[in-house]
Motif scaffolding. Structure first.
Motif, PDB file in Angstrom:
ATOM      1  N   SER A 115     -12.103  13.175   5.297  1.00  0.00           N
ATOM      2  CA  SER A 115     -11.542  13.096   3.720  1.00  0.00           C
ATOM      3  C   SER A 115     -13.436  12.716   2.864  1.00  0.00           C
ATOM      4  O   SER A 115     -13.843  13.675   2.223  1.00  0.00           O
ATOM      5  CB  SER A 115     -11.453  11.273   3.931  1.00  0.00           C
ATOM      6  OG  SER A 115     -10.311  11.015   3.161  1.00  0.00           O
ATOM      7  N   LYS A 123       0.626   4.247  -2.367  1.00  0.00           N
ATOM      8  CA  LYS A 123       0.229   5.078  -3.161  1.00  0.00           C
ATOM      9  C   LYS A 123       1.674   6.455  -2.900  1.00  0.00           C
ATOM     10  O   LYS A 123       1.034   8.170  -2.771  1.00  0.00           O
ATOM     11  CB  LYS A 123      -0.257   5.538  -1.888  1.00  0.00           C
ATOM     12  CG  LYS A 123      -1.966   4.637  -1.482  1.00  0.00           C
ATOM     13  CD  LYS A 123      -2.655   4.278  -0.785  1.00  0.00           C
ATOM     14  CE  LYS A 123      -4.681   3.721  -0.936  1.00  0.00           C
ATOM     15  NZ  LYS A 123      -5.149   4.042  -0.065  1.00  0.00           N
ATOM     16  N   ASP A 145      -4.727   9.799   2.924  1.00  0.00           N
ATOM     17  CA  ASP A 145      -5.481   8.005   2.603  1.00  0.00           C
ATOM     18  C   ASP A 145      -3.548   7.557   3.147  1.00  0.00           C
ATOM     19  O   ASP A 145      -3.842   6.865   3.493  1.00  0.00           O
ATOM     20  CB  ASP A 145      -4.902   8.458   0.991  1.00  0.00           C
ATOM     21  CG  ASP A 145      -4.968   7.432   0.156  1.00  0.00           C
ATOM     22  OD1 ASP A 145      -5.893   6.457   1.102  1.00  0.00           O
ATOM     23  OD2 ASP A 145      -5.196   7.168  -1.230  1.00  0.00           O
ATOM     24  N   ARG A 146      -2.254   8.416   2.371  1.00  0.00           N
ATOM     25  CA  ARG A 146      -0.771   7.918   3.044  1.00  0.00           C
ATOM     26  C   ARG A 146      -0.921   7.500   4.285  1.00  0.00           C
ATOM     27  O   ARG A 146      -0.444   6.498   5.379  1.00  0.00           O
ATOM     28  CB  ARG A 146       0.067   8.899   2.100  1.00  0.00           C
ATOM     29  CG  ARG A 146      -0.224   8.553   0.701  1.00  0.00           C
ATOM     30  CD  ARG A 146       0.653   9.454   0.510  1.00  0.00           C
ATOM     31  NE  ARG A 146       1.446  10.200  -0.165  1.00  0.00           N
ATOM     32  CZ  ARG A 146       0.641  11.382  -0.640  1.00  0.00           C
ATOM     33  NH1 ARG A 146       0.107  10.588  -2.213  1.00  0.00           N
ATOM     34  NH2 ARG A 146       0.558  12.526  -0.514  1.00  0.00           N
ATOM     35  N   GLU A 180       0.761  -0.850  -0.177  1.00  0.00           N
ATOM     36  CA  GLU A 180      -0.569   0.048   0.372  1.00  0.00           C
ATOM     37  C   GLU A 180       0.682   1.379  -0.324  1.00  0.00           C
ATOM     38  O   GLU A 180       0.332   1.909  -0.708  1.00  0.00           O
ATOM     39  CB  GLU A 180      -0.736  -0.034   1.511  1.00  0.00           C
ATOM     40  CG  GLU A 180      -2.007  -1.002   0.962  1.00  0.00           C
ATOM     41  CD  GLU A 180      -3.223  -0.757  -0.266  1.00  0.00           C
ATOM     42  OE1 GLU A 180      -3.310   0.608  -0.248  1.00  0.00           O
ATOM     43  OE2 GLU A 180      -3.318  -1.297  -0.686  1.00  0.00           O
ATOM     44  N   LYS A 236     -11.148   9.765   8.185  1.00  0.00           N
ATOM     45  CA  LYS A 236     -11.914   9.364   6.457  1.00  0.00           C
ATOM     46  C   LYS A 236     -12.955  10.712   6.939  1.00  0.00           C
ATOM     47  O   LYS A 236     -13.399  10.613   6.239  1.00  0.00           O
ATOM     48  CB  LYS A 236     -12.608   7.975   7.758  1.00  0.00           C
ATOM     49  CG  LYS A 236     -13.652   7.500   6.734  1.00  0.00           C
ATOM     50  CD  LYS A 236     -14.385   5.769   7.586  1.00  0.00           C
ATOM     51  CE  LYS A 236     -15.204   5.570   6.231  1.00  0.00           C
ATOM     52  NZ  LYS A 236     -16.552   6.470   6.503  1.00  0.00           N
ATOM     53  N   ASN A 281      -8.914   5.241  12.174  1.00  0.00           N
ATOM     54  CA  ASN A 281      -8.040   6.519  11.046  1.00  0.00           C
ATOM     55  C   ASN A 281      -7.834   7.983  12.030  1.00  0.00           C
ATOM     56  O   ASN A 281      -7.974   9.235  10.714  1.00  0.00           O
ATOM     57  CB  ASN A 281      -9.541   6.531  10.100  1.00  0.00           C
ATOM     58  CG  ASN A 281      -9.457   5.186   9.275  1.00  0.00           C
ATOM     59  OD1 ASN A 281      -8.392   5.221   8.673  1.00  0.00           O
ATOM     60  ND2 ASN A 281     -10.494   5.054   9.236  1.00  0.00           N
TER      61      ASN A 281
END
Lengths: 367, 367
Positions: free
Chosen positions: B325, A82, B267-268, A78, B322, B278
């Motif tokens: 996002s 990414k 995301d990273r 991952e 999250k 998260n």
């Protein structure tokens, strides 16, 4: 361990090597990928002990300091996928803690020391068979789907690779259907082994272009060398059943039909049937070919096959529509020929012209 | 009941009506779709009692004999999808046994008598609000994702639609974040209702083009009329919490940043973190904006946001990546503005220019 590498090159290698890794491995170190940086390249190894995949990256890499570490397959894939930069830097900071740098991102990933990783012997030993990758891929795709999902007879969960008389024959059966594909061999090689389905599926995935494949067969394992990748698989112990009685030399009745029409008919005829059985009945005479199914609770389906051509006495035969679909798809030809010798005898599905892929479906008693 | 119909027309209508059907309905007849053939068209109804969808097909149909029956949603959709012909014929053979004919296929499907189907009242009653379909779709998409999955507080599983002072405001919250979208109303309409998320998602899916939507609000239910489709939804009982205290009038600090850069960073940064939480931390001062995360077991990530512009005193704030996002995606703009008033105060995410979509994320205490 310290190196810089082109992101896409590493991603491609990791994607393939990681296919051998099982995230549920009972040995935690095997959920990782071993990075072994040597003076001339980066050796990546993934394994679930049944199948092991290794490759060596020698291009698009700048080697600064050799060393090794095991990094979690799940996370490292991952991260490399990414990171937003063309080049990624790797450096072991302390023990197995590895810094991965690229673009505006910096990861510190806890690894496992490489000496915890089991030694896997990729030595080229045993009987050597040289094969064409496209033929190997065909043999796998025409047979592996017919292996058994049931672990009670382990030999049926793999494909029998049998080399003899200048021919390689691959057979898979789950005892309800059988798939047999063959190819001539230029050399007189002899072996008789059973390769686990999972290994074959991964080998087929790794084959991307037409090239030579070296296959080294030993007693307990088989090694495939495909391009820059080495794939080592354990073999399944035991004797593969003699399936020759399932294929007769002579069939009394035959039907030829367009593959698309037959697949469409099966798809619709099994719509209302019990998903576990997918039972359909072919009712055939020279004037008409009909496929039917019936579910007491839901209803019934009747499908005409106006363009099927049947030669023989009237015949009714019931079987799993899914097995016939699988067989037709594996033959991958415009037309298929079905050969019958009676309502309770196994029947054959094959190409009109060729005999190198023979599919057998066993009928089901419906009364 | 006997009719011929164009396959694609029926398939399109069935696909939409079937979206209301739950295959696990405790009332077996509701796993079916009601076919009601009238002299001027075919009325199709699907329902799971929370949401009901009805349409009337009047074109591309040849009506031979009126009648009605309930056919299994699962099977009839597959049959109509897979029949290989332009026109399909329907005929009730006996009681509820229905023959479906097309191409070389003939299905006999066991139905259920239509009188077993519950009466659903699609009458146009109550307060009428006329809206633009594109605006309705936007309001749903900007809010419904923030509803709660947890059934212990049912009011939070829906979106609050509040019309007053010539404005329609939609609010959803799962008590960890909040989404608020609004649109001016041309008429003085007043209501305050909570619509289940599932109903809104289906309404948003049915909206395919820009058109007028009539919304009839009653005490216990709401009816949406979209093109040829009527969607009836129950309302959720109870009072939606007052969320106004979560949105301040004034914020001390703000950051503006490209949406793509911020989404990439989240995301990273969340790659190594616990999937349930998260958790990420923003460390901001006018010289540098940094996003970090840390997992004791796996490792840590540090992500620079070199192009983020921060104005205010240095601030550290931790929250669910999250949720941020989700908020950025719902704003759907090149740049977003984040407004803060302290490390333990809810912060706001919105478009640089507009105030019609305000997303609120609550911080998480990390010590």
């Amino acid at each position: 361990m310290k190196f810089n590498i082109k992101r896409t090159v590493l991603l491609n290698a990791l994607s393939r090597v990681s296919r051998a890794v099982s995230l549920k491995s009972p040995l935690p170190v095997l959920t990782g990928i071993k990075f072994d940086l040597q003076t001339d390249g980066l050796v990546l190894t993934g394994s679930d002990s049944d199948i092991s995949i290794q490759t060596k990256v020698t291009d698009d890499i700048e080697i600064i300091e050799t060393g090794s570490v095991v990094l979690s397959s799940k996370y490292i894939l991952e991260i490399v996928r990414k990171i937003a930069s063309d080049t990624i830097s790797f450096e072991i900071l302390d023990g197995a803690l590895t810094r991965i740098d690229g673009g505006s991102s910096q990861f510190n990933l806890n690894g496992t020391p490489a000496f915890d990783y089991p030694r896997i012997d990729f030595a080229k030993k045993g009987t050597l068979l040289q094969a064409d990758s496209a033929i190997l891929k065909r043999l796998i795709e025409e047979t592996s789907f017919a292996t058994s999902e049931n672990e009670t007879r382990p030999v049926l969960t793999g494909v029998n690779f049998h080399a003899a008389n200048n021919q390689l024959t691959c057979i898979a059966t789950d005892s309800y259907r059988l798939a047999q594909a063959s190819s001539p061999l230029s050399e007189e090689t002899v072996f008789n082994i059973i390769i686990p389905k999972k290994s074959l599926v991964e080998i087929s995935r790794i084959i991307e272009k037409d090239e030579n494949v070296d296959i080294y067969v030993e007693d307990k394992k088989v090694l495939f060398i495909i391009d820059d990748y080495m794939v080592l698989s354990r073999l399944i112990d035991g004797t593969f059943p003699d399936t020759s009685r399932l294929i007769s030399d002579y069939y009394d009745f035959e039907m030829t039909v367009s593959s698309t029409a037959l697949l469409g008919a099966i798809d619709r005829t099994t719509l209302l049937s019990d998903e576990a059985k997918n039972l359909v009945t072919l009712t055939m005479n020279p004037d008409r070919v009909l496929m039917t199914s019936n579910s007491q609770e839901v209803g019934s389906v009747e499908e005409d096959l106006p363009k099927a051509f049947y030669k023989g006495d009237p015949l009714n035969i019931s079987f799993s529509g899914k097995y016939l679909s699988d067989a037709i798809r594996s033959i991958n030809s415009d037309k298929v020929k079905l050969e019958f010798s009676g309502p309770m005898r196994p029947f054959i599905v094959k190409d009109l012209e060729k005999d190198d892929n023979i599919q057998v479906v066993l009928p089901v008693r419906t009364y």
